[in-house]
Design a protein around this motif. Sequence first.
Motif, PDB file in Angstrom:
ATOM      1  N   SER A 113       0.828  -1.204   0.000  1.00  0.00           N
ATOM      2  CA  SER A 113       0.000   0.000   0.000  1.00  0.00           C
ATOM      3  C   SER A 113       0.864   1.256   0.000  1.00  0.00           C
ATOM      4  N   LEU A 154      -5.817  -1.472  -1.217  1.00  0.00           N
ATOM      5  CA  LEU A 154      -4.572  -0.805  -0.856  1.00  0.00           C
ATOM      6  C   LEU A 154      -4.570   0.629  -1.377  1.00  0.00           C
ATOM      7  N   GLY A 155      -3.547   1.375  -0.973  1.00  0.00           N
ATOM      8  CA  GLY A 155      -3.345   2.721  -1.482  1.00  0.00           C
ATOM      9  C   GLY A 155      -3.764   3.827  -0.544  1.00  0.00           C
TER      10      GLY A 155
END
Length: 404
Positions: free
Chosen positions: A149, A213-214
Amino acid sequence: MNGSEQDADIWSTGDFSWLLLTDLSDDQIELLDAIWHLAIIEHPANAVGMHWPTWRDVDQYFFDLRDHEAGEVHQQLPSYSRIGIGPHGSPYGLVWRSEGAFVGPIPRDDEQVGLTIAGLVQLARHKKRNTQPLADDLVRIIRTLAQASNRIRRESRGESQPGRERELADYAEWLVSPRSDKPFVMPVEAIAQVLQKENVGVVKVGNRWVAQLGGTGLRKYLKIETAGDYLAQVGTTLSMPTGPYPHLEEEKEVQGVEQTGKTVFIVHGHDEAVRDRVDAFVQKTVANKVIILHDEDDNGDTIIEKFEQHASDAACAIVLLTPDDVGRAKTEDELRPRARQNVVFELGYFAGLLGRRHVMALVKDHVEQPSDLSGVLYIPLDSGEWKRKLERRLKNVDGISLRD
Protein backbone atom coordinates in the motif's frame (compact mmCIF):
# COMPACT_ATOMS: atom_id res chain seq x y z
CA MET A 1 -10.22 4.52 37.19
CA ASN A 2 -13.49 2.63 36.72
CA GLY A 3 -14.13 0.07 33.96
CA SER A 4 -15.71 2.43 31.46
CA GLU A 5 -12.96 5.03 31.95
CA GLN A 6 -10.35 2.34 31.42
CA ASP A 7 -12.09 1.16 28.24
CA ALA A 8 -12.24 4.70 26.91
CA ASP A 9 -8.56 5.20 27.65
CA ILE A 10 -7.60 2.05 25.74
CA TRP A 11 -9.73 3.13 22.79
CA SER A 12 -7.97 6.49 22.68
CA THR A 13 -4.52 4.89 22.70
CA GLY A 14 -5.51 2.11 20.32
CA ASP A 15 -3.37 -0.38 22.27
CA PHE A 16 -4.97 -3.83 22.46
CA SER A 17 -1.87 -5.62 23.81
CA TRP A 18 -3.71 -6.28 27.06
CA LEU A 19 -5.67 -8.98 25.18
CA LEU A 20 -2.46 -11.05 25.18
CA LEU A 21 -1.86 -10.52 28.90
CA THR A 22 -5.32 -11.27 30.28
CA ASP A 23 -5.52 -14.56 32.19
CA LEU A 24 -8.35 -16.79 31.01
CA SER A 25 -10.54 -19.23 32.92
CA ASP A 26 -10.39 -22.94 32.15
CA ASP A 27 -13.73 -22.70 30.31
CA GLN A 28 -12.52 -19.79 28.19
CA ILE A 29 -9.34 -21.65 27.26
CA GLU A 30 -11.32 -24.75 26.34
CA LEU A 31 -13.66 -22.67 24.16
CA LEU A 32 -10.71 -21.28 22.17
CA ASP A 33 -9.28 -24.78 21.91
CA ALA A 34 -12.62 -26.18 20.73
CA ILE A 35 -12.74 -23.67 17.87
CA TRP A 36 -9.17 -24.51 16.88
CA HIS A 37 -9.74 -28.27 17.18
CA LEU A 38 -12.78 -28.15 14.91
CA ALA A 39 -11.01 -25.90 12.38
CA ILE A 40 -8.15 -28.31 11.75
CA ILE A 41 -8.59 -30.79 8.91
CA GLU A 42 -6.28 -33.78 8.57
CA HIS A 43 -5.29 -34.57 4.98
CA PRO A 44 -4.01 -37.92 3.68
CA ALA A 45 -0.59 -36.61 2.59
CA ASN A 46 0.50 -35.73 6.15
CA ALA A 47 -0.56 -32.15 5.57
CA VAL A 48 -2.85 -30.13 7.78
CA GLY A 49 -5.53 -27.80 6.47
CA MET A 50 -8.30 -25.83 8.10
CA HIS A 51 -11.84 -24.55 7.77
CA TRP A 52 -13.40 -22.36 10.43
CA PRO A 53 -16.37 -24.12 12.10
CA THR A 54 -19.96 -23.05 12.68
CA TRP A 55 -21.12 -22.06 16.14
CA ARG A 56 -23.47 -25.07 16.17
CA ASP A 57 -20.51 -27.45 15.95
CA VAL A 58 -18.52 -25.51 18.53
CA ASP A 59 -21.41 -25.38 20.97
CA GLN A 60 -22.07 -29.11 20.68
CA TYR A 61 -18.40 -30.04 21.00
CA PHE A 62 -17.94 -27.75 24.01
CA PHE A 63 -21.06 -29.14 25.72
CA ASP A 64 -19.81 -32.71 25.28
CA LEU A 65 -16.47 -31.65 26.74
CA ARG A 66 -17.53 -29.39 29.63
CA ASP A 67 -21.18 -30.34 30.18
CA HIS A 68 -22.53 -26.78 29.91
CA GLU A 69 -23.35 -24.21 27.24
CA ALA A 70 -20.64 -22.37 25.32
CA GLY A 71 -22.72 -19.21 24.87
CA GLU A 72 -22.25 -17.95 28.42
CA VAL A 73 -18.50 -18.56 28.23
CA HIS A 74 -18.33 -16.73 24.91
CA GLN A 75 -19.98 -13.67 26.43
CA GLN A 76 -17.34 -13.54 29.18
CA LEU A 77 -14.35 -13.62 26.85
CA PRO A 78 -12.24 -10.44 27.09
CA SER A 79 -13.28 -8.13 24.26
CA TYR A 80 -14.82 -4.76 23.60
CA SER A 81 -18.27 -6.11 22.79
CA ARG A 82 -19.54 -4.91 26.16
CA ILE A 83 -18.90 -1.25 25.26
CA GLY A 84 -20.14 -1.21 21.68
CA ILE A 85 -18.43 -0.39 18.42
CA GLY A 86 -14.78 0.58 18.47
CA PRO A 87 -12.39 2.09 15.92
CA HIS A 88 -12.42 -1.19 13.98
CA GLY A 89 -16.06 -0.61 13.11
CA SER A 90 -16.90 -3.80 15.06
CA PRO A 91 -16.08 -5.32 18.44
CA TYR A 92 -12.68 -6.94 18.74
CA GLY A 93 -11.59 -9.73 21.04
CA LEU A 94 -10.26 -13.29 20.92
CA VAL A 95 -13.02 -14.75 18.72
CA TRP A 96 -14.45 -13.35 15.49
CA ARG A 97 -17.95 -14.02 14.17
CA SER A 98 -19.05 -13.98 10.56
CA GLU A 99 -22.13 -11.92 11.41
CA GLY A 100 -20.70 -9.83 14.26
CA ALA A 101 -22.52 -8.73 17.41
CA PHE A 102 -25.29 -7.00 15.50
CA VAL A 103 -27.43 -10.18 15.55
CA GLY A 104 -27.08 -10.76 19.29
CA PRO A 105 -24.49 -11.39 22.00
CA ILE A 106 -24.28 -15.13 21.24
CA PRO A 107 -23.48 -16.40 17.73
CA ARG A 108 -26.26 -17.98 15.71
CA ASP A 109 -26.00 -21.69 14.98
CA ASP A 110 -25.09 -21.16 11.33
CA GLU A 111 -22.50 -18.42 11.97
CA GLN A 112 -18.88 -19.25 11.36
CA VAL A 113 -16.53 -18.45 14.23
CA GLY A 114 -12.74 -18.35 14.40
CA LEU A 115 -9.80 -17.05 16.35
CA THR A 116 -8.43 -13.56 15.87
CA ILE A 117 -4.69 -12.93 15.95
CA ALA A 118 -5.04 -12.19 19.67
CA GLY A 119 -6.99 -15.43 20.13
CA LEU A 120 -4.30 -17.49 18.38
CA VAL A 121 -1.66 -16.05 20.70
CA GLN A 122 -3.74 -16.62 23.82
CA LEU A 123 -4.35 -20.24 22.81
CA ALA A 124 -0.61 -20.78 22.37
CA ARG A 125 0.06 -19.17 25.72
CA HIS A 126 -2.49 -21.12 27.76
CA LYS A 127 -2.91 -24.40 25.92
CA LYS A 128 0.55 -24.75 24.38
CA ARG A 129 -0.93 -25.17 20.93
CA ASN A 130 1.34 -24.33 18.01
CA THR A 131 -0.72 -21.29 17.01
CA GLN A 132 1.82 -18.54 17.75
CA PRO A 133 3.73 -19.07 14.46
CA LEU A 134 0.44 -18.81 12.57
CA ALA A 135 -0.39 -15.55 14.36
CA ASP A 136 3.03 -14.15 13.41
CA ASP A 137 2.58 -15.35 9.81
CA LEU A 138 -0.73 -13.49 9.60
CA VAL A 139 0.96 -10.39 11.01
CA ARG A 140 3.65 -10.63 8.32
CA ILE A 141 0.91 -10.73 5.67
CA ILE A 142 -0.49 -7.52 7.17
CA ARG A 143 2.98 -5.96 7.09
CA THR A 144 3.39 -7.00 3.46
CA LEU A 145 0.01 -5.44 2.60
CA ALA A 146 1.12 -2.26 4.38
CA GLN A 147 4.34 -2.17 2.36
CA ALA A 148 2.47 -2.74 -0.91
CA SER A 149 0.00 0.00 0.00
CA ASN A 150 2.87 2.33 0.83
CA ARG A 151 4.44 1.71 -2.58
CA ILE A 152 1.20 2.65 -4.31
CA ARG A 153 1.15 5.94 -2.39
CA ARG A 154 4.81 6.64 -3.14
CA GLU A 155 4.27 5.97 -6.83
CA SER A 156 1.45 8.52 -6.77
CA ARG A 157 3.81 11.03 -5.10
CA GLY A 158 2.40 10.59 -1.62
CA GLU A 159 -1.24 11.07 -2.51
CA SER A 160 -3.72 8.64 -0.99
CA GLN A 161 -5.03 6.17 -3.57
CA PRO A 162 -7.62 4.15 -1.62
CA GLY A 163 -9.46 1.26 -3.21
CA ARG A 164 -6.66 -0.17 -5.38
CA GLU A 165 -7.55 -3.87 -5.32
CA ARG A 166 -4.99 -6.67 -5.27
CA GLU A 167 -5.64 -10.40 -5.06
CA LEU A 168 -5.07 -11.53 -1.46
CA ALA A 169 -3.66 -14.85 -2.71
CA ASP A 170 -0.64 -13.01 -4.13
CA TYR A 171 0.34 -11.95 -0.59
CA ALA A 172 -0.67 -15.11 1.26
CA GLU A 173 0.58 -17.75 -1.13
CA TRP A 174 3.33 -19.02 1.17
CA LEU A 175 0.71 -19.79 3.82
CA VAL A 176 -1.54 -21.54 1.33
CA SER A 177 1.06 -23.81 -0.28
CA PRO A 178 2.60 -26.56 1.86
CA ARG A 179 6.38 -26.76 2.15
CA SER A 180 8.37 -29.86 2.98
CA ASP A 181 9.39 -28.43 6.34
CA LYS A 182 5.99 -26.92 7.13
CA PRO A 183 3.12 -29.09 5.85
CA PHE A 184 0.36 -26.68 6.84
CA VAL A 185 -2.26 -25.57 4.35
CA MET A 186 -4.35 -22.54 5.31
CA PRO A 187 -6.71 -21.73 2.44
CA VAL A 188 -7.07 -18.14 1.29
CA GLU A 189 -10.68 -18.22 2.50
CA ALA A 190 -9.60 -19.04 6.07
CA ILE A 191 -6.83 -16.41 6.01
CA ALA A 192 -9.19 -13.80 4.57
CA GLN A 193 -11.87 -14.40 7.18
CA VAL A 194 -9.38 -13.60 9.94
CA LEU A 195 -7.90 -10.56 8.20
CA GLN A 196 -11.33 -9.19 7.32
CA LYS A 197 -12.12 -9.00 11.03
CA GLU A 198 -8.73 -7.39 11.72
CA ASN A 199 -9.83 -4.40 9.62
CA VAL A 200 -6.79 -4.30 7.33
CA GLY A 201 -8.63 -3.72 4.06
CA VAL A 202 -9.39 -7.34 3.14
CA VAL A 203 -12.86 -7.73 1.61
CA LYS A 204 -14.78 -10.19 -0.52
CA VAL A 205 -15.73 -9.04 -4.01
CA GLY A 206 -17.96 -11.63 -5.63
CA ASN A 207 -16.08 -14.90 -5.17
CA ARG A 208 -12.69 -13.21 -4.77
CA TRP A 209 -10.87 -12.06 -1.67
CA VAL A 210 -8.98 -8.86 -2.35
CA ALA A 211 -6.87 -6.38 -0.39
CA GLN A 212 -7.83 -2.74 -0.83
CA LEU A 213 -4.57 -0.81 -0.86
CA GLY A 214 -3.35 2.72 -1.48
CA GLY A 215 -4.90 4.51 1.51
CA THR A 216 -3.21 5.61 4.72
CA GLY A 217 -4.82 3.17 7.17
CA LEU A 218 -2.10 0.51 6.93
CA ARG A 219 0.93 2.79 7.49
CA LYS A 220 1.14 1.95 11.17
CA TYR A 221 1.86 -1.70 10.29
CA LEU A 222 4.98 -1.08 8.16
CA LYS A 223 7.41 -2.13 10.91
CA ILE A 224 5.46 -4.82 12.78
CA GLU A 225 7.11 -8.19 13.38
CA THR A 226 4.99 -10.02 15.96
CA ALA A 227 1.42 -10.20 17.19
CA GLY A 228 2.44 -8.02 20.13
CA ASP A 229 3.66 -5.31 17.75
CA TYR A 230 0.44 -5.56 15.76
CA LEU A 231 -1.98 -5.36 18.67
CA ALA A 232 -0.14 -2.36 20.07
CA GLN A 233 -1.07 -0.56 16.84
CA VAL A 234 -4.60 -1.82 16.28
CA GLY A 235 -6.41 1.35 17.33
CA THR A 236 -6.25 4.79 15.76
CA THR A 237 -3.63 5.71 13.19
CA LEU A 238 -2.31 8.40 15.53
CA SER A 239 -1.66 6.05 18.44
CA MET A 240 1.54 4.46 19.66
CA PRO A 241 1.93 1.62 22.17
CA THR A 242 1.60 2.86 25.73
CA GLY A 243 3.32 -0.15 27.46
CA PRO A 244 5.57 -1.22 28.88
CA TYR A 245 4.47 -4.85 28.61
CA PRO A 246 7.24 -7.08 30.01
CA HIS A 247 5.46 -10.27 28.96
CA LEU A 248 5.30 -9.14 25.34
CA GLU A 249 8.93 -8.01 25.32
CA GLU A 250 10.06 -11.41 26.60
CA GLU A 251 7.85 -13.12 24.02
CA LYS A 252 9.31 -11.04 21.20
CA GLU A 253 12.87 -11.82 22.26
CA VAL A 254 12.18 -15.55 22.28
CA GLN A 255 10.20 -15.73 19.03
CA GLY A 256 11.98 -13.15 16.93
CA VAL A 257 14.90 -13.97 14.69
CA GLU A 258 17.84 -11.63 14.98
CA GLN A 259 18.48 -9.78 11.77
CA THR A 260 22.02 -9.71 10.43
CA GLY A 261 23.58 -6.53 9.07
CA LYS A 262 23.39 -7.83 5.51
CA THR A 263 20.30 -7.35 3.36
CA VAL A 264 18.51 -8.96 0.43
CA PHE A 265 18.14 -6.43 -2.39
CA ILE A 266 15.21 -6.91 -4.79
CA VAL A 267 15.60 -5.26 -8.20
CA HIS A 268 12.35 -4.86 -10.12
CA GLY A 269 10.71 -3.25 -13.11
CA HIS A 270 7.11 -2.16 -13.60
CA ASP A 271 5.34 -5.43 -12.76
CA GLU A 272 3.98 -4.63 -9.30
CA ALA A 273 2.21 -7.98 -8.86
CA VAL A 274 5.44 -9.95 -9.40
CA ARG A 275 7.40 -7.56 -7.18
CA ASP A 276 4.93 -7.87 -4.31
CA ARG A 277 4.63 -11.63 -4.70
CA VAL A 278 8.38 -12.19 -4.56
CA ASP A 279 8.77 -9.67 -1.74
CA ALA A 280 6.14 -11.50 0.34
CA PHE A 281 7.91 -14.83 -0.15
CA VAL A 282 11.37 -13.46 0.66
CA GLN A 283 10.08 -11.63 3.75
CA LYS A 284 8.66 -14.94 4.95
CA THR A 285 11.78 -16.94 4.10
CA VAL A 286 14.70 -14.87 5.42
CA ALA A 287 15.33 -13.06 8.68
CA ASN A 288 17.42 -10.39 6.95
CA LYS A 289 16.03 -7.01 6.00
CA VAL A 290 14.66 -6.95 2.44
CA ILE A 291 15.42 -3.82 0.44
CA ILE A 292 13.19 -2.47 -2.30
CA LEU A 293 14.82 0.81 -3.23
CA HIS A 294 11.55 2.63 -3.86
CA ASP A 295 10.51 2.00 -0.23
CA GLU A 296 13.62 3.52 1.33
CA ASP A 297 13.97 7.18 2.31
CA ASP A 298 16.05 9.39 0.02
CA ASN A 299 17.73 11.41 2.81
CA GLY A 300 18.61 14.04 0.22
CA ASP A 301 20.64 11.62 -1.92
CA THR A 302 20.41 11.31 -5.69
CA ILE A 303 18.98 8.05 -7.04
CA ILE A 304 22.43 6.62 -7.87
CA GLU A 305 23.79 7.60 -4.43
CA LYS A 306 20.80 5.97 -2.76
CA PHE A 307 21.28 2.84 -4.87
CA GLU A 308 25.02 2.59 -4.14
CA GLN A 309 24.46 3.05 -0.40
CA HIS A 310 21.93 0.23 -0.12
CA ALA A 311 23.76 -2.00 -2.59
CA SER A 312 26.86 -1.89 -0.37
CA ASP A 313 24.88 -3.55 2.46
CA ALA A 314 23.54 -6.41 0.34
CA ALA A 315 24.50 -10.05 0.82
CA CYS A 316 22.68 -10.99 -2.37
CA ALA A 317 20.40 -9.56 -5.03
CA ILE A 318 17.20 -10.94 -6.52
CA VAL A 319 16.56 -9.41 -9.93
CA LEU A 320 13.09 -9.60 -11.50
CA LEU A 321 13.31 -9.77 -15.27
CA THR A 322 9.77 -8.94 -16.37
CA PRO A 323 8.62 -7.98 -19.91
CA ASP A 324 8.22 -4.24 -19.36
CA ASP A 325 9.91 -3.07 -22.59
CA VAL A 326 10.39 -4.37 -26.13
CA GLY A 327 13.36 -4.08 -28.47
CA ARG A 328 15.29 -5.68 -31.32
CA ALA A 329 18.64 -5.68 -33.02
CA LYS A 330 18.98 -3.56 -36.16
CA THR A 331 19.26 -6.72 -38.24
CA GLU A 332 15.99 -8.15 -36.88
CA ASP A 333 12.38 -7.30 -37.66
CA GLU A 334 10.60 -8.82 -34.68
CA LEU A 335 10.28 -6.94 -31.37
CA ARG A 336 11.09 -9.03 -28.33
CA PRO A 337 10.10 -8.53 -24.70
CA ARG A 338 12.88 -7.06 -22.56
CA ALA A 339 13.40 -6.01 -18.98
CA ARG A 340 13.75 -2.33 -18.14
CA GLN A 341 17.20 -0.87 -18.84
CA ASN A 342 17.73 0.01 -15.18
CA VAL A 343 16.98 -3.60 -14.21
CA VAL A 344 19.59 -4.96 -16.64
CA PHE A 345 22.09 -2.34 -15.41
CA GLU A 346 21.54 -3.30 -11.76
CA LEU A 347 21.79 -7.01 -12.62
CA GLY A 348 25.26 -6.41 -14.04
CA TYR A 349 26.19 -4.08 -11.16
CA PHE A 350 25.40 -6.71 -8.53
CA ALA A 351 27.10 -9.47 -10.52
CA GLY A 352 30.30 -7.41 -10.41
CA LEU A 353 29.86 -6.25 -6.80
CA LEU A 354 28.79 -9.50 -5.12
CA GLY A 355 29.83 -12.20 -7.56
CA ARG A 356 27.49 -13.96 -9.92
CA ARG A 357 26.55 -16.71 -7.47
CA HIS A 358 25.09 -14.13 -5.11
CA VAL A 359 22.72 -12.87 -7.81
CA MET A 360 19.45 -14.65 -8.64
CA ALA A 361 17.33 -13.61 -11.61
CA LEU A 362 13.64 -14.52 -11.72
CA VAL A 363 12.43 -14.54 -15.33
CA LYS A 364 8.82 -13.98 -16.39
CA ASP A 365 7.61 -15.24 -19.76
CA HIS A 366 10.25 -15.14 -22.52
CA VAL A 367 12.24 -12.08 -21.56
CA GLU A 368 15.64 -11.72 -23.20
CA GLN A 369 18.46 -12.73 -20.87
CA PRO A 370 21.91 -11.09 -20.93
CA SER A 371 24.26 -13.43 -22.79
CA ASP A 372 27.48 -12.55 -20.95
CA LEU A 373 26.42 -13.30 -17.36
CA SER A 374 26.90 -17.05 -17.12
CA GLY A 375 26.92 -18.16 -13.52
CA VAL A 376 23.93 -16.05 -12.57
CA LEU A 377 21.04 -18.32 -11.55
CA TYR A 378 18.06 -17.76 -13.86
CA ILE A 379 14.78 -19.12 -12.47
CA PRO A 380 11.57 -19.15 -14.57
CA LEU A 381 8.73 -17.56 -12.63
CA ASP A 382 6.20 -19.51 -14.66
CA SER A 383 7.25 -22.84 -13.18
CA GLY A 384 6.03 -24.07 -9.81
CA GLU A 385 9.61 -24.57 -8.68
CA TRP A 386 10.79 -20.95 -8.34
CA LYS A 387 10.23 -20.75 -4.59
CA ARG A 388 12.07 -23.98 -3.83
CA LYS A 389 15.00 -23.05 -6.09
CA LEU A 390 15.22 -19.52 -4.71
CA GLU A 391 15.10 -20.71 -1.10
CA ARG A 392 17.80 -23.28 -1.76
CA ARG A 393 20.12 -20.62 -3.23
CA LEU A 394 19.40 -18.19 -0.39
CA LYS A 395 20.26 -20.89 2.12
CA ASN A 396 23.80 -21.07 0.70
CA VAL A 397 24.50 -17.32 0.71
CA ASP A 398 26.88 -16.12 3.43
CA GLY A 399 25.20 -13.58 5.70
CA ILE A 400 21.65 -14.79 4.98
CA SER A 401 19.64 -16.36 7.82
CA LEU A 402 16.51 -18.35 7.01
CA ARG A 403 13.53 -18.23 9.33
CA ASP A 404 12.59 -21.44 11.12
